[in-house]
Structure formats: C-alpha cells, structure tokens
Design a protein around this motif. Structure first.
Motif, PDB file in Angstrom:
ATOM      1  N   SER A   5      -6.469  11.068   6.499  1.00  0.00           N
ATOM      2  CA  SER A   5      -7.549  11.216   6.988  1.00  0.00           C
ATOM      3  C   SER A   5      -8.250  12.288   6.199  1.00  0.00           C
ATOM      4  O   SER A   5      -9.345  12.211   6.276  1.00  0.00           O
ATOM      5  N   GLY A   6      -7.707  12.670   5.283  1.00  0.00           N
ATOM      6  CA  GLY A   6      -8.346  14.191   4.555  1.00  0.00           C
ATOM      7  C   GLY A   6      -8.285  13.009   3.408  1.00  0.00           C
ATOM      8  O   GLY A   6      -9.055  13.685   2.414  1.00  0.00           O
ATOM      9  N   LYS A   7      -8.221  11.725   3.272  1.00  0.00           N
ATOM     10  CA  LYS A   7      -8.342  10.904   2.176  1.00  0.00           C
ATOM     11  C   LYS A   7      -7.351  11.074   0.680  1.00  0.00           C
ATOM     12  O   LYS A   7      -8.041  12.013  -0.056  1.00  0.00           O
ATOM     13  N   ALA A   8      -5.816  11.445   0.896  1.00  0.00           N
ATOM     14  CA  ALA A   8      -5.253  12.037  -0.384  1.00  0.00           C
ATOM     15  C   ALA A   8      -5.544   9.974  -0.983  1.00  0.00           C
ATOM     16  O   ALA A   8      -5.849   9.423  -0.795  1.00  0.00           O
ATOM     17  N   THR A   9      -5.387  11.046  -2.472  1.00  0.00           N
ATOM     18  CA  THR A   9      -5.330  10.239  -3.978  1.00  0.00           C
ATOM     19  C   THR A   9      -3.545   9.728  -4.267  1.00  0.00           C
ATOM     20  O   THR A   9      -3.327  10.969  -4.413  1.00  0.00           O
ATOM     21  N   ILE A  10      -3.572   8.674  -3.814  1.00  0.00           N
ATOM     22  CA  ILE A  10      -2.567   7.932  -4.568  1.00  0.00           C
ATOM     23  C   ILE A  10      -2.550   7.434  -6.085  1.00  0.00           C
ATOM     24  O   ILE A  10      -3.592   6.562  -6.201  1.00  0.00           O
ATOM     25  N   MET A  11      -1.660   7.369  -6.759  1.00  0.00           N
ATOM     26  CA  MET A  11      -1.817   6.856  -7.991  1.00  0.00           C
ATOM     27  C   MET A  11      -0.315   5.194  -7.994  1.00  0.00           C
ATOM     28  O   MET A  11       0.726   6.214  -7.531  1.00  0.00           O
ATOM     29  N   VAL A  12      -0.304   4.336  -7.805  1.00  0.00           N
ATOM     30  CA  VAL A  12      -0.091   3.038  -7.867  1.00  0.00           C
ATOM     31  C   VAL A  12       0.757   2.912  -9.455  1.00  0.00           C
ATOM     32  O   VAL A  12       0.322   2.218  -9.710  1.00  0.00           O
ATOM     33  N   VAL A  13       1.953   2.800  -9.702  1.00  0.00           N
ATOM     34  CA  VAL A  13       1.971   2.744 -11.081  1.00  0.00           C
ATOM     35  C   VAL A  13       3.338   1.898 -11.026  1.00  0.00           C
ATOM     36  O   VAL A  13       4.386   1.396 -10.528  1.00  0.00           O
ATOM     37  N   GLY A  31      -6.746   3.982   4.466  1.00  0.00           N
ATOM     38  CA  GLY A  31      -7.876   4.908   3.825  1.00  0.00           C
ATOM     39  C   GLY A  31      -7.644   5.665   2.553  1.00  0.00           C
ATOM     40  O   GLY A  31      -8.092   7.017   2.571  1.00  0.00           O
ATOM     41  N   TYR A  32      -6.438   5.777   1.866  1.00  0.00           N
ATOM     42  CA  TYR A  32      -6.169   6.291   0.805  1.00  0.00           C
ATOM     43  C   TYR A  32      -7.689   5.757  -0.457  1.00  0.00           C
ATOM     44  O   TYR A  32      -7.726   4.664  -0.225  1.00  0.00           O
ATOM     45  N   ASN A  33      -7.490   6.906  -1.350  1.00  0.00           N
ATOM     46  CA  ASN A  33      -8.175   7.051  -2.375  1.00  0.00           C
ATOM     47  C   ASN A  33      -6.837   6.799  -3.391  1.00  0.00           C
ATOM     48  O   ASN A  33      -6.053   6.870  -3.228  1.00  0.00           O
ATOM     49  N   VAL A  34      -7.385   5.757  -4.348  1.00  0.00           N
ATOM     50  CA  VAL A  34      -6.707   4.921  -4.897  1.00  0.00           C
ATOM     51  C   VAL A  34      -7.285   4.572  -6.161  1.00  0.00           C
ATOM     52  O   VAL A  34      -7.232   3.810  -6.415  1.00  0.00           O
ATOM     53  N   VAL A  35      -5.682   5.295  -6.915  1.00  0.00           N
ATOM     54  CA  VAL A  35      -5.346   4.980  -8.570  1.00  0.00           C
ATOM     55  C   VAL A  35      -4.858   4.326  -9.047  1.00  0.00           C
ATOM     56  O   VAL A  35      -3.957   4.220  -8.441  1.00  0.00           O
ATOM     57  N   GLU A  36      -4.489   3.057 -10.404  1.00  0.00           N
ATOM     58  CA  GLU A  36      -3.261   2.447 -10.750  1.00  0.00           C
ATOM     59  C   GLU A  36      -3.396   2.513 -12.455  1.00  0.00           C
ATOM     60  O   GLU A  36      -4.149   2.803 -12.977  1.00  0.00           O
ATOM     61  N   ALA A  37      -2.206   2.386 -12.600  1.00  0.00           N
ATOM     62  CA  ALA A  37      -2.064   2.516 -13.728  1.00  0.00           C
ATOM     63  C   ALA A  37      -0.139   1.206 -14.176  1.00  0.00           C
ATOM     64  O   ALA A  37       0.346   1.399 -13.077  1.00  0.00           O
ATOM     65  N   VAL A  46      -3.790   8.840 -16.663  1.00  0.00           N
ATOM     66  CA  VAL A  46      -5.313   8.534 -16.344  1.00  0.00           C
ATOM     67  C   VAL A  46      -4.932  10.082 -14.550  1.00  0.00           C
ATOM     68  O   VAL A  46      -5.137  10.284 -14.357  1.00  0.00           O
ATOM     69  N   ALA A  47      -3.529  10.629 -14.820  1.00  0.00           N
ATOM     70  CA  ALA A  47      -3.504  11.829 -14.197  1.00  0.00           C
ATOM     71  C   ALA A  47      -3.967  13.223 -15.095  1.00  0.00           C
ATOM     72  O   ALA A  47      -5.138  13.731 -14.338  1.00  0.00           O
ATOM     73  N   ARG A  48      -4.021  12.504 -16.039  1.00  0.00           N
ATOM     74  CA  ARG A  48      -4.946  13.986 -16.667  1.00  0.00           C
ATOM     75  C   ARG A  48      -6.373  13.718 -16.789  1.00  0.00           C
ATOM     76  O   ARG A  48      -6.564  14.884 -17.169  1.00  0.00           O
ATOM     77  N   SER A  49      -6.376  12.444 -16.141  1.00  0.00           N
ATOM     78  CA  SER A  49      -8.626  12.215 -16.646  1.00  0.00           C
ATOM     79  C   SER A  49      -8.740  11.917 -15.981  1.00  0.00           C
ATOM     80  O   SER A  49     -10.211  11.897 -15.552  1.00  0.00           O
ATOM     81  N   SER A  50      -8.481  12.227 -14.244  1.00  0.00           N
ATOM     82  CA  SER A  50      -8.822  12.140 -12.796  1.00  0.00           C
ATOM     83  C   SER A  50      -9.190  12.721 -12.817  1.00  0.00           C
ATOM     84  O   SER A  50      -8.990  14.105 -13.150  1.00  0.00           O
ATOM     85  N   SER A  51     -10.788  12.864 -11.884  1.00  0.00           N
ATOM     86  CA  SER A  51     -11.855  13.877 -11.609  1.00  0.00           C
ATOM     87  C   SER A  51     -11.688  14.562 -10.410  1.00  0.00           C
ATOM     88  O   SER A  51     -11.438  15.762  -9.804  1.00  0.00           O
ATOM     89  N   PRO A  53      -7.468  15.303  -8.209  1.00  0.00           N
ATOM     90  CA  PRO A  53      -6.433  15.903  -8.146  1.00  0.00           C
ATOM     91  C   PRO A  53      -5.434  14.824  -7.460  1.00  0.00           C
ATOM     92  O   PRO A  53      -5.769  14.401  -6.030  1.00  0.00           O
ATOM     93  N   ILE A  54      -4.062  14.457  -7.989  1.00  0.00           N
ATOM     94  CA  ILE A  54      -3.706  13.654  -7.106  1.00  0.00           C
ATOM     95  C   ILE A  54      -2.322  13.576  -6.745  1.00  0.00           C
ATOM     96  O   ILE A  54      -2.137  14.833  -6.798  1.00  0.00           O
ATOM     97  N   ASP A  55      -2.279  13.308  -4.791  1.00  0.00           N
ATOM     98  CA  ASP A  55      -1.396  14.008  -4.156  1.00  0.00           C
ATOM     99  C   ASP A  55      -0.140  13.225  -4.411  1.00  0.00           C
ATOM    100  O   ASP A  55       0.633  14.105  -4.080  1.00  0.00           O
ATOM    101  N   LEU A  56       0.036  12.206  -4.815  1.00  0.00           N
ATOM    102  CA  LEU A  56       1.110  11.719  -4.438  1.00  0.00           C
ATOM    103  C   LEU A  56       1.004  10.554  -5.751  1.00  0.00           C
ATOM    104  O   LEU A  56       0.536   9.579  -5.972  1.00  0.00           O
ATOM    105  N   VAL A  57       2.711   9.889  -6.240  1.00  0.00           N
ATOM    106  CA  VAL A  57       2.719   9.216  -7.544  1.00  0.00           C
ATOM    107  C   VAL A  57       3.867   8.075  -6.647  1.00  0.00           C
ATOM    108  O   VAL A  57       4.678   8.551  -6.198  1.00  0.00           O
ATOM    109  N   LEU A  58       3.443   6.313  -6.318  1.00  0.00           N
ATOM    110  CA  LEU A  58       3.807   5.559  -5.974  1.00  0.00           C
ATOM    111  C   LEU A  58       4.736   4.533  -7.367  1.00  0.00           C
ATOM    112  O   LEU A  58       3.817   4.326  -8.020  1.00  0.00           O
ATOM    113  N   SER A  59       5.531   5.057  -8.165  1.00  0.00           N
ATOM    114  CA  SER A  59       6.729   4.795  -8.970  1.00  0.00           C
ATOM    115  C   SER A  59       7.050   3.748  -8.872  1.00  0.00           C
ATOM    116  O   SER A  59       8.027   4.351  -8.773  1.00  0.00           O
ATOM    117  N   ASP A  60       7.025   2.164  -9.551  1.00  0.00           N
ATOM    118  CA  ASP A  60       8.707   2.010 -10.308  1.00  0.00           C
ATOM    119  C   ASP A  60       9.223   2.613 -10.989  1.00  0.00           C
ATOM    120  O   ASP A  60       8.695   3.875 -11.785  1.00  0.00           O
TER     121      ASP A  60
END
Length: 144
Positions: A5-13, A31-37, A46-51, A53-60
C-alpha cells in the motif's frame, strides 16, 4: 519498510526472461513498483542508479556470471536494510550463516504466485536484525 500500500520498490532478478516478466507483471498488479534485471551485474547497476531506494530484491540463485547469494551479499553491503528473497529449483532451506543474525528465505521453484506474494509481503514487514551484515548469507561458492 513500505508495504504494497506504500508502494514498496522490488527488484526482480532472473536470467529466465519469461519467469522474470511474469513475476514483474504479478507484482505490479499488486501495486508494487518493480524494476528488473537479467543478471547480477545488471542488478547492481540498477540498484546504484535507481532514483528510489529498493526495498526488496527477489532473485534467482543460479544465474550466469554472479550467483544470487553473491548478489545479495553485495546489495546488502551497499544498501543496508534491503530485504532479499532468493528463488531456486536447487535448495529449499533458508540460507543461514550461524555466526550472523537472521536468514534469507528461499522460495522453491516452481511456486504459485500467491505463495511468492505472501513471502514478499512477510519479508517486507520483517524488521532487519540490528547490525545486519552480509555475513548472514552463506558464502557464494557454497550454493548450487
């Protein structure tokens, strides 16, 4: 940490494009903000250049170039407080270093979308241990 609900940012790798795209769609629909790699070095960039902060990383875990445990260690070192959930078809046990606090959950592939969403939400709502460090992950060479 914000919840969905607070629009956490998640990176999927994940180097498996179809799985990564499916995860991105599912997380965005919740409802999540999502970036991917597609691989570890791209995720670090991506994490270094993200405007935001990334709250959680979901990675293989098993990816070419840099495995997920090494990626998690590097992200935790550069971004204290980041949450990590690893995915693998190779191990079902949380990765724990007995000398460090906490653990990193491992989501066994294949998995149902609702199970992934529940684990993401649970992990986002978990307070990181005081003094959290990269020592909490097993060494990168120890994973399949």
């Amino acid at each position: 940490m914000p919840t969905k609900s607070g629009k956490a940012t998640i990176m999927v790798v994940d180097d498996e494009v179809s799985l990564r795209q499916m995860l991105v769609r599912q997380l965005r629909s919740e409802g999540y903000n999502v970036v991917e790699a597609g691989y570890g070095l791209e995720a670090l960039a991506v994490a270094r250049s993200s405007s935001e902060p990334i709250d959680l990383v979901l990675s293989d875990i098993v990816m070419p170039g840099m495995i997920g445990t090494e990626l998690a260690q590097r992200l935790l070192a550069e971004h204290p407080g980041i949450r990590v959930v690893l995915m693998s078809a190779h191990t079902l046990e949380p990765l724990v270093d007995p000398s460090g606090p906490g653990n990193v959950p491992v989501l066994a592939k294949p998995f149902e979308g609702q199970k992934m969403l529940a684990l993401v939400e649970l992990t986002l709502n978990t307070t990181p241990a005081a003094g959290q460090s990269t020592s909490r992950l097993a060494p990168s060479g120890d994973q399949p």
